[in-house]
Enzyme design. Structure first.
Site, PDB file in Angstrom:
ATOM      1  N   ASP A  93       0.854  -1.199   0.000  1.00 33.56           N
ATOM      2  CA  ASP A  93       0.000   0.000   0.000  1.00 33.56           C
ATOM      3  C   ASP A  93       0.894   1.254   0.000  1.00 33.56           C
ATOM      4  O   ASP A  93       1.824   1.358   0.806  1.00 33.56           O
ATOM      5  CB  ASP A  93      -0.849  -0.049   1.288  1.00 33.56           C
ATOM      6  CG  ASP A  93      -1.951   0.986   1.318  1.00 33.56           C
ATOM      7  OD1 ASP A  93      -2.400   1.407   0.239  1.00 33.56           O
ATOM      8  OD2 ASP A  93      -2.375   1.356   2.439  1.00 33.56           O
ATOM      9  N   HIS A  94       0.624   2.181  -0.895  1.00 32.71           N
ATOM     10  CA  HIS A  94       1.365   3.453  -0.966  1.00 32.71           C
ATOM     11  C   HIS A  94       2.878   3.294  -1.062  1.00 32.71           C
ATOM     12  O   HIS A  94       3.628   3.961  -0.328  1.00 32.71           O
ATOM     13  CB  HIS A  94       1.021   4.350   0.226  1.00 32.71           C
ATOM     14  CG  HIS A  94      -0.387   4.848   0.207  1.00 32.71           C
ATOM     15  ND1 HIS A  94      -0.817   5.866  -0.612  1.00 32.71           N
ATOM     16  CD2 HIS A  94      -1.488   4.431   0.877  1.00 32.71           C
ATOM     17  CE1 HIS A  94      -2.112   6.064  -0.434  1.00 32.71           C
ATOM     18  NE2 HIS A  94      -2.550   5.192   0.457  1.00 32.71           N
ATOM     19  N   HIS A 225      -9.188   4.922  -2.221  1.00 31.65           N
ATOM     20  CA  HIS A 225      -8.497   4.955  -0.926  1.00 31.65           C
ATOM     21  C   HIS A 225      -9.378   5.727   0.067  1.00 31.65           C
ATOM     22  O   HIS A 225     -10.389   6.313  -0.313  1.00 31.65           O
ATOM     23  CB  HIS A 225      -7.140   5.668  -1.078  1.00 31.65           C
ATOM     24  CG  HIS A 225      -6.103   4.787  -1.687  1.00 31.65           C
ATOM     25  ND1 HIS A 225      -5.005   4.349  -0.998  1.00 31.65           N
ATOM     26  CD2 HIS A 225      -6.007   4.244  -2.930  1.00 31.65           C
ATOM     27  CE1 HIS A 225      -4.274   3.576  -1.775  1.00 31.65           C
ATOM     28  NE2 HIS A 225      -4.858   3.505  -2.955  1.00 31.65           N
ATOM     29  N   ASN A 268     -10.271   0.557  -0.122  1.00 33.98           N
ATOM     30  CA  ASN A 268      -9.247   0.460   0.933  1.00 33.98           C
ATOM     31  C   ASN A 268      -9.798   0.843   2.302  1.00 33.98           C
ATOM     32  O   ASN A 268     -10.364   1.933   2.471  1.00 33.98           O
ATOM     33  CB  ASN A 268      -8.099   1.430   0.625  1.00 33.98           C
ATOM     34  CG  ASN A 268      -7.190   0.936  -0.471  1.00 33.98           C
ATOM     35  OD1 ASN A 268      -7.539   0.009  -1.196  1.00 33.98           O
ATOM     36  ND2 ASN A 268      -6.028   1.546  -0.586  1.00 33.98           N
ATOM     37  N   ASP A 270      -8.655   0.898   6.381  1.00 34.69           N
ATOM     38  CA  ASP A 270      -7.682   0.734   7.459  1.00 34.69           C
ATOM     39  C   ASP A 270      -8.235   1.322   8.765  1.00 34.69           C
ATOM     40  O   ASP A 270      -8.326   0.644   9.790  1.00 34.69           O
ATOM     41  CB  ASP A 270      -6.362   1.428   7.070  1.00 34.69           C
ATOM     42  CG  ASP A 270      -5.254   1.168   8.070  1.00 34.69           C
ATOM     43  OD1 ASP A 270      -5.485   0.450   9.059  1.00 34.69           O
ATOM     44  OD2 ASP A 270      -4.139   1.683   7.883  1.00 34.69           O
ATOM     45  N   SER A 271      -8.662   2.581   8.705  1.00 35.94           N
ATOM     46  CA  SER A 271      -9.094   3.269   9.932  1.00 35.94           C
ATOM     47  C   SER A 271     -10.226   2.532  10.656  1.00 35.94           C
ATOM     48  O   SER A 271     -10.244   2.482  11.890  1.00 35.94           O
ATOM     49  CB  SER A 271      -9.551   4.696   9.616  1.00 35.94           C
ATOM     50  OG  SER A 271      -8.459   5.439   9.128  1.00 35.94           O
TER      51      SER A 271
HETATM   52  P1  13P Z   1      -8.926   4.861   5.631  1.00 35.35           P
HETATM   53  O1  13P Z   1      -8.066   5.735   6.482  1.00 35.35           O
HETATM   54  O2  13P Z   1     -10.180   5.545   5.234  1.00 35.35           O
HETATM   55  O3  13P Z   1      -9.199   3.537   6.243  1.00 35.35           O
HETATM   56  O4  13P Z   1      -8.116   4.577   4.253  1.00 35.35           O
HETATM   57  C1  13P Z   1      -7.198   3.525   4.153  1.00 35.35           C
HETATM   58  C2  13P Z   1      -6.392   3.577   2.901  1.00 35.35           C
HETATM   59  O5  13P Z   1      -6.678   4.271   1.956  1.00 35.35           O
HETATM   60  C3  13P Z   1      -5.200   2.702   2.856  1.00 35.35           C
HETATM   61  O6  13P Z   1      -4.451   2.913   1.700  1.00 35.35           O
HETATM   62  O1  G3H Z   2      -3.240   4.963   3.549  1.00 36.77           O
HETATM   63  C1  G3H Z   2      -2.644   4.767   4.588  1.00 36.77           C
HETATM   64  C2  G3H Z   2      -2.920   3.543   5.368  1.00 36.77           C
HETATM   65  O2  G3H Z   2      -4.009   3.766   6.240  1.00 36.77           O
HETATM   66  C3  G3H Z   2      -1.705   3.064   6.080  1.00 36.77           C
HETATM   67  O3  G3H Z   2      -1.379   3.902   7.124  1.00 36.77           O
HETATM   68  O4  G3H Z   2       1.044   4.442   6.811  1.00 36.77           O
HETATM   69  O5  G3H Z   2      -0.062   4.614   9.063  1.00 36.77           O
HETATM   70  O6  G3H Z   2       0.379   2.372   8.046  1.00 36.77           O
HETATM   71  P1  G3H Z   2       0.096   3.838   7.800  1.00 36.77           P
HETATM   72 ZN    ZN Z   3      -4.536   4.917   0.967  1.00 37.43          ZN
END
Ligand code: 13P
Ligand code: G3H
Ligand code: ZN
Length: 323
Positions: A93-94, A225, A268, A270-271
């Protein structure tokens, strides 16, 4: 060099083709530790959903890149031993450099993102193409990005978003050879996606931009994302148990449902996972101040995360039952 194929992972090509045809989106869940990984795997096995396991640069730094890769391999072994396995992709990711993408591909990732969105257009093209040329030699799929999301993208904070310009997408996709494209249509990373005045509703994502992009690159897989919904029930538990997350707000589920039925093939998240774990751990500590066994607070957090994932796959992304 470890090939992802030997580990049992798949790239995203077939997943996206089926998601496009079936009008749903593949969930891409980030993980940083064992409990998150277990919850993702069991949630997707239980709901029969294909899944993209996402690893950020920050996750590699936190958990140790070697350990993380073996954790993913272990999770894949669990999936393979299940009576009805589901397709799993292991995705960076990223990714922000060519070298990072190469390192992940060499250690068994089946998909990488090269995020050149903070570079000028031509530089983004050159960097993305370089990664694609390397990745495709090993049948690894590549996600590029055009447009900038507000919030934090890999330690770089952006005050405002720059929506993706539909005029750029055709050239970018053709010149780079990417397999999917992340776009900016109003989502952002983190738990504070919109600043709302009292009584104000969350604004609509820019579906008009998405539609224009779909016209320019018909049938091409799009990625969203920053797509956590920041579920109010978990924010409330956090705030009721000593936390402080006033004003946290995410993308409403109905908007994500609408996006998943379009050419958006990957969403995507994560949060939302972070919030669930934090909420349950805070509640557990409050209820049981003497609890000092990590299994007794991480266990319930893992269980709740699994439930959240099953619900997302079923009710929001539509990926449940598609494995
Ligand atoms: P959120 O912070 O909305 O979960 O996005 C996650 C994300 O884009 C990871 O690449
Ligand atoms: O887009 C970002 C993801 O939520 C990953 O976050 O770089 O804190 O692991 P992080
Ligand atoms: Zn992202």
């Amino acid at each position: 060099m470890v090939s992802y194929k030997d580990l049992g992972f798949v790239n995203t090509k077939d997943m996206f083709k089926k998601a496009m045809e079936g009008k749903y989106a593949i969930p891409a869940y980030n993980f940083n530790n064992m409990e998150q990984l277990q919850a993702i795997i069991s949630g997707c096995l239980e709901s029969r959903s294909p899944v993209i396991l996402q690893v950020s640069k920050g996750a590699r730094d936190y958990a140790n890149q070697t350990l993380l890769r073996y954790m993913a391999e272990g999770a894949m072994a669990v999936v393979k031993s299940h009576k009805t396995p589901v397709p799993v992709a292991l995705h960076l990711d990223h990714g922000d450099t060519y070298e990072l993408c190469v390192s992940c591909i060499e250690s068994g990732f089946s998909s990488v993102m090269i995020d050149g969105s903070s570079h000028p257009f031509e530089e983004n093209i050159a960097l993305t193409k370089k990664v694609v040329d390397y990745a495709h030699k090993y049948d690894v799929t590549v996600e590029g990005e055009l447009g900038v999301l507000a919030g934090i993208e890999e330690h770089v904070s952006h005050e405002v978003s720059h929506y993706t310009d539909p005029n750029d997408v055709e050239k970018f996709v053709n010149a780079t050879g990417v397999d999917s494209l992340a776009i900016s249509i109003g989502t952002s990373h983190g738990a504070y996606k919109f600043k709302l005045k009292p009584g104000e509703k969350v604004p609509e994502l820019r579906f008009d931009i998405l539609e224009e992009i779909e016209k320019r690159i018909p049938g091409f897989p799009i990625v969203l994302h920053g797509s956590s919904s920041v579920l109010p029930e978990y924010v409330q538990i956090i705030n009721q148990n000593g936390g402080k997350m006033e004003g946290a707000v995410g993308v409403p589920e109905d908007q994500l449902r609408k996006a998943a039925a379009s050419s958006v093939c990957k969403i995507n998240i994560d949060s939302d996972g972070r919030l669930v774990m934090t909420a349950i751990i805070r509640k557990e500590f409050n209820k049981n101040p003497g609890n000092f066994d990590p299994r007794k607070y991480l266990g319930p957090a893992r269980e709740e995360l699994m439930k959240m994932i099953i619900n997302k796959n079923k009710e929001v992304l539509g990926s449940a039952g598609r494995a």
